[in-house]
Each structure stands twice: as structure tokens, then as C-alpha cells.
Design an enzyme around this catalytic site. Structure first.
Site, PDB file in Angstrom:
ATOM      1  N   CYS A 122       0.845  -1.042   0.093  1.00  0.00           N
ATOM      2  CA  CYS A 122      -0.072  -0.080  -0.048  1.00  0.00           C
ATOM      3  C   CYS A 122       0.876   1.325   0.046  1.00  0.00           C
ATOM      4  O   CYS A 122       0.348   2.427  -0.374  1.00  0.00           O
ATOM      5  CB  CYS A 122      -0.908   0.082   1.314  1.00  0.00           C
ATOM      6  SG  CYS A 122      -1.943  -1.428   1.304  1.00  0.00           S
ATOM      7  N   HIS A 180      -8.942   2.526  -2.641  1.00  0.00           N
ATOM      8  CA  HIS A 180      -7.597   2.380  -2.561  1.00  0.00           C
ATOM      9  C   HIS A 180      -6.908   1.957  -3.796  1.00  0.00           C
ATOM     10  O   HIS A 180      -6.737   0.469  -3.778  1.00  0.00           O
ATOM     11  CB  HIS A 180      -7.343   1.457  -1.196  1.00  0.00           C
ATOM     12  CG  HIS A 180      -5.882   1.287  -0.711  1.00  0.00           C
ATOM     13  ND1 HIS A 180      -5.176   2.279  -1.059  1.00  0.00           N
ATOM     14  CD2 HIS A 180      -5.622   0.369   0.100  1.00  0.00           C
ATOM     15  CE1 HIS A 180      -3.775   1.691  -0.542  1.00  0.00           C
ATOM     16  NE2 HIS A 180      -4.070   0.703   0.053  1.00  0.00           N
ATOM     17  N   ILE A 222     -12.149  -0.827  -3.703  1.00  0.00           N
ATOM     18  CA  ILE A 222     -11.052  -1.071  -4.551  1.00  0.00           C
ATOM     19  C   ILE A 222     -11.220   0.209  -5.726  1.00  0.00           C
ATOM     20  O   ILE A 222     -12.439   0.606  -5.849  1.00  0.00           O
ATOM     21  CB  ILE A 222     -10.827  -2.254  -5.442  1.00  0.00           C
ATOM     22  CG1 ILE A 222     -12.207  -2.750  -6.038  1.00  0.00           C
ATOM     23  CG2 ILE A 222     -10.679  -3.391  -4.278  1.00  0.00           C
ATOM     24  CD1 ILE A 222     -12.150  -3.916  -7.028  1.00  0.00           C
ATOM     25  N   CYS A 251     -14.551  -0.521   5.497  1.00  0.00           N
ATOM     26  CA  CYS A 251     -13.773  -0.845   4.301  1.00  0.00           C
ATOM     27  C   CYS A 251     -13.388   0.002   3.468  1.00  0.00           C
ATOM     28  O   CYS A 251     -14.509   0.356   2.576  1.00  0.00           O
ATOM     29  CB  CYS A 251     -13.751  -2.360   3.888  1.00  0.00           C
ATOM     30  SG  CYS A 251     -14.296  -3.605   5.212  1.00  0.00           S
TER      31      CYS A 251
END
Lengths: 132, 383
Positions: free
Chosen positions: B82, B325, B203, B200
Site C-alpha cells: 500500500c 484504494h 478497490i 472498508c
């Protein structure tokens, strides 16, 4: 978790997961301990990561351990069916490993006592609760 | 090295979202051309490229950059989970600091919807990943431990998502533009106990870029943002001797190095962009950055200290929880946000009077270590 296997499954040399073995009827974690500083690991590398010693001897750990933390994974991952319960376990006198938990789909409370108990159908190390 | 000698000359990003049809090069062009224009440079002015990508195919970066004329230069691609984008930024800055290059493009890209439908697949060659240990479960473990050890509540964790989604209402490039309530966050589907879906990050497909050069060397130095420091390191062993949750020490250690190099303390910093891939991650990170004591992160977010309007806003962009992310792009999007904040260009999400900002990114996925990589950088408005 659908089924617990209590005989060692076939294992590929490259399998990175912690390796369990049965000794005198007990399920133990195999690994190594540094002959100089005593650092325990679930692997058997040529040098100790703590003190640099080459004196690394094979060792076994367990079967008891204590839960550091736990969760239930409820989303799909390749080749597995959710939900399944996972825990980080500090094996007595040994290293911390990740293991699957044999029991209901609920996270174990940190500090819970567990015992190494076998393998999942996918060959993962499995623990179950043994005390408070 | 003092860190006083380098600056960000320009930044750019694509929009963030699920945009499979655009493909990597188009996302890259948006980010890179914006950064070059912002820096007042042509593609041919760039001396070298440091890039971050995790799931990119071989050749991704050159494939993305050649058609806008970034050719005949060293192109170095870094994978650091990350923290890949900020690792590329760190190396770009080091290369300028050491005099190796003068005008360096730090670039990050990820086209995740081309690879995944949902969560990132666990890494089969890893001792934990081989057991099906997907990323949400890593943070589920931390959250379970924090509830047990410090009494962090589900509501406090949910508050991170509520805050960051509220912040993103002012960020037109974020993926999610809808506020959520604590009840909605906690009522969303359970993913990895006690982490629910709205806790969360999603993507995403996106690219982001920054041009790094000597401080005062650009055509319009008033637009430069000084890089006061940048620190990059891997974690300590994370083993049976460790009482802290995964990722705490690496952020704390990296931040200490970055603050020391910059000659600042955490209280001097006006605005932060941090790695909130999951709500508990921001709680842990704010503690490790020194914004509060160990175990106080839940109460910190609840207090409003880290909200826009609070004393030290965290993730005014909406963070990863709102942007999504795209691993390689994330760090440079954080850098871009702090640059815009320090230039007073962040419009509805502006932190008034921000002069000093910090970025933190932490990447994991390797068993037994307290994080693959963490980058903390301190940036200062100098114009």
C-alpha cells in the site's frame, strides 16, 4: 469450520503455513529455537533474526497457546467458503502463529486458552478453545 | 541531509473510482499531464521516473508514460504494497536531494478492477495469506484486540467512516460522495468481525503524480511546497514478544524519524493524510503518529479533533475510505491533497491557514513483520 482432520495431510515443501506434527498423541507446532538467545520460530532459517547465531536447532512447541486476537472472515476468498474463524495464537514457549479455529463462527476473546488440534480440510493449522 | 533542499513543483491525479474501461494509460495521462502543467514543465524536462504499482503488468509504467513523451529516461518501478506510491515519492526526493537528478516524476497507478471483483486475494506464498487471511481480517484482528485491550467501541470505529465520508463531500475526485451515519456503518454487512463493509475502503482504478525538484528551482517558486522530511522503513518483527497490534510500531518509528529530520513535533502539524484503509487503521495510526496516547485513538476521533473544523484534521480528502484504494496511486493522491491544502486550493475541504502537513502510508500483507513498508513525509508551504 466444516471438518477437523487429525492425521497429518500431505504437505508440499514450499507450503509456507506453520507445520504441525503429531508427537505421542499430541499435536505440536514444529519449528526451531536459537541455541544462543532462545528465540523460537515456526520456521528453521540458517541464522537467528535476533542475535545472528548460526546455532538454530529444530524444536517443537505446544500444544497449548493463548489467543492474541481473533476475527471471523465473512467474505469469499479463492478456494474457501466463508465464514471461517481465525486467531493469532502465542504458542506456549513458542512463536505467534495464525491458525484457523474449530468452533462456532465467532471471534475468540484475546487471552483465551487454546490447544493445537489438527488441520482444516485445506491443510491449515487448527486450534480449539481449551479453557477460559 | 536536512530535507530543506527539495520541493514538490506540481501534482496531479485522475478521478478515483471503478473505471475499468479507461485503462491504465488514460488514467496515467490525466495525472501526469496535470502534474507537469502544474510544475510548468514539458514531458521532455523530466530526468527520471520513480513509480509505484503493485498489481500492474510488467511494463505498466513505461506503457503509461511513453505516449505523452516521457521517454529516454530511467524509469524505476517500486512495489511496496500500500506504500508503493509514497515509496516512489521518497526515492524521487532522495534522488534530487543527493543531486542525482533535478526534475523527477513520482508516479503511482493501479487498475484494480482489472484484477479483482472484491477484496484483494490473499498472497498464497505467505504463511498467513496461504490460510485465506484477506486484508480485512488483518484489521479485524486489530479491532478485536483494541476492543478488548482499550475498550474502543464499534461506534468510535464507525465515526472514522462517518467523518471521512463527510469530508469527501468536498472532494470531487473521491469515489464515494454520500454521507453515512454511525447506524448505517454498523448496520452494513459484516466483513471481518467487528469490521463492517462501510469500514472498508473500496478497490479503485486511478493514477497520481508529483514532480519533485530543488527548492526554489521551478519557474514559479511561489507554488512550490517544501519537502521538510521523508522517512521510509520496513517493520520490526511482529511476533510473540509484541503487545502492540500489527502496524503500530512501524508508523510510530517512521513518524519519529520524519519529525526529527523535519525538526518538528506532531503538535506543529496542521493537517494529515493517513492510511485509513479500514476504520481501525486510522485509529491506530493517529495514536502512532502521536496525535494521542496509545489506546486513545477511539476517543480522539469522537472528540472532533481530527474532523474538518477540529484542531488537526485527518484525511480532509475523505481518505481511502472515500477515495478508494488503488494501491500504487494512493500515496501520491495523499501527497497531492496535502499540496493543495498547503496552497489553500482545497476549496470546500480546506483547512484554514494550513502551513505544515504530513502524509503517512503503511503497507502490509507479509506475515511476521510489523508492516512491509511505511512512509511518513512532512511538507511545508513556502510560497
Amino acid at each position: 469450520m466444516p471438518s477437523l482432520i487429525t492425521t497429518p495431510p500431505e504437505r508440499a515443501d514450499a507450503d509456507p503455513r506453520p507445520e504441525l506434527a503429531i508427537h505421542e498423541g499430541r499435536v505440536l507446532l514444529t519449528g526451531s529455537r536459537c541455541g544462543d538467545c532462545g528465540y523460537p520460530q515456526a520456521v528453521n532459517p540458517p541464522r537467528c533474526p535476533i542475535c545472528g547465531s548460526h546455532s538454530i536447532a529444530p524444536a517443537t512447541f505446544g500444544p497449548k497457546g493463548t489467543v492474541f486476537s481473533s476475527t471471523v472472515l465473512r467474505i469469499p476468498v479463492p478456494d474457501r467458503t466463508p465464514p471461517f474463524t481465525l486467531a493469532y495464537v502465542d504458542v506456549d514457549e513458542g512463536p505467534r502463529i495464525l491458525a484457523h479455529v474449530d468452533g462456532p463462527d465467532e471471534a475468540l476473546v484475546p487471552g483465551s486458552e487454546v490447544v493445537l488440534s489438527g488441520w482444516s480440510e485445506h491443510g491449515d493449522p487448527v486450534v480449539r478453545r481449551s479453557g477460559p | 541531509m536536512t530535507g530543506a533542499g527539495t520541493a514538490i513543483w506540481g501534482v496531479g491525479t485522475s478521478a478515483f473510482g471503478k473505471q475499468t474501461s479507461l485503462g491504465g494509460p488514460r488514467l496515467a495521462w490525466q495525472a501526469t499531464v496535470e502534474a507537469l502543467d502544474d510544475a510548468g514543465l514539458q514531458a521532455s524536462d523530466i530526468d527520471a521516473v520513480y513509480a509505484g504499482t503493485v498489481f500492474g503488468d510488467p511494463g505498466t509504467v513505461t506503457r503509461c508514460l511513453q505516449q505523452i513523451g516521457i521517454v529516454e529516461v530511467p524509469v524505476i518501478t517500486i512495489e511496496n504494497a500500500c506504500a508503493s506510491g509514497t515509496s516512489a515519492f521518497h526515492e524521487a526526493r532522495e534522488s534530487v536531494e543527493m543531486g542525482r537528478y533535478e526534475r523527477v516524476l513520482a508516479f503511482g497507478i493501479e487498475t484494480m478492477t482489472a484484477h479483482f471483483d472484491g477484496a484483494i486475494s490473499p498472497i498464497a506464498s505467505d504463511p498467513d495469506g496461504a490460510q485465506g487471511y484477506a486484508m480485512p481480517s488483518i484489521y479485524g484482528m486489530s479491532a478485536t484486540r483494541y476492543k478488548y485491550e482499550f475498550g474502543v467501541t464499534d461506534e468510535q470505529m464507525a465515526e472514522v467512516a462517518v467523518k471521512n465520508r463527510r469530508h469527501a463531500m468536498g472532494n470531487p475526485r473521491a469515489q464515494h460522495h454520500k454521507t453515512v451515519t454511525v447506524e448505517q456503518v454498523l448496520g452494513s454487512r459484516m466483513v471481518a468481525d467487528p469490521i463492517t463493509l462501510f469500514q472498508c475502503c473500496s478497490i479503485a482504478d486511478a493514477a497520481a503524480a508529483a514532480v519533485v525538484g530543488p527548492l526554489g528551482g521551478s519557474r514559479d517558486p511561489s507554488g512550490e511546497v517544501a519537502i521538510r522530511s521523508s522517512a521510509l522503513r520496513s517493520g520490526r518483527l511482529w511476533d510473540h514478544t509484541t503487545d502492540k497490534v500489527w502496524g503500530w510500531d512501524i508508523v510510530s518509528d517512521t513518524a519519529a524519524r520524519a519529525y526529527e529530520e523535519a525538526g518538528v513535533s506532531v503538535g506543529d502539524i496542521d493537517v494529515f493524510e493517513v492510511h485509513d484503509a479500514f476504520t481501525i487503521g486510522e485509529i491506530i495510526t493517529t495514536e502512532a503518529l502521536g496525535l494521542c496516547e496509545l489506546g486513545e485513538g477511539g476517543r480522539l476521533v469522537e472528540s472532533g479533533h481530527t474532523s474538518l473544523g477540529g484542531l488537526q484534521p485527518v484525511n480532509p480528502s475523505g481518505g481511502l475510505l472515500s477515495r478508494g484504494h488503488p494501491l500504487g496511486a494512493t500515496g501520491l493522491a495523499q501527497i497531492a491533497e496535502i499540496v493543495w491544502q498547503l496552497r489553500d486550493m482545497a476549496a470546500d475541504r480546506q483547512v484554514p491557514g494550513a502551513r505544515l502537513g504530513a502524509v503517512e502510508t503503511m503497507g502490509g500483507g507479509t506475515a511476521g513483520i510489523d508492516g512491509n513498508a511505511c512512509v511518513v513525509t512532512v511538507l511545508e508551504q513556502v510560497g
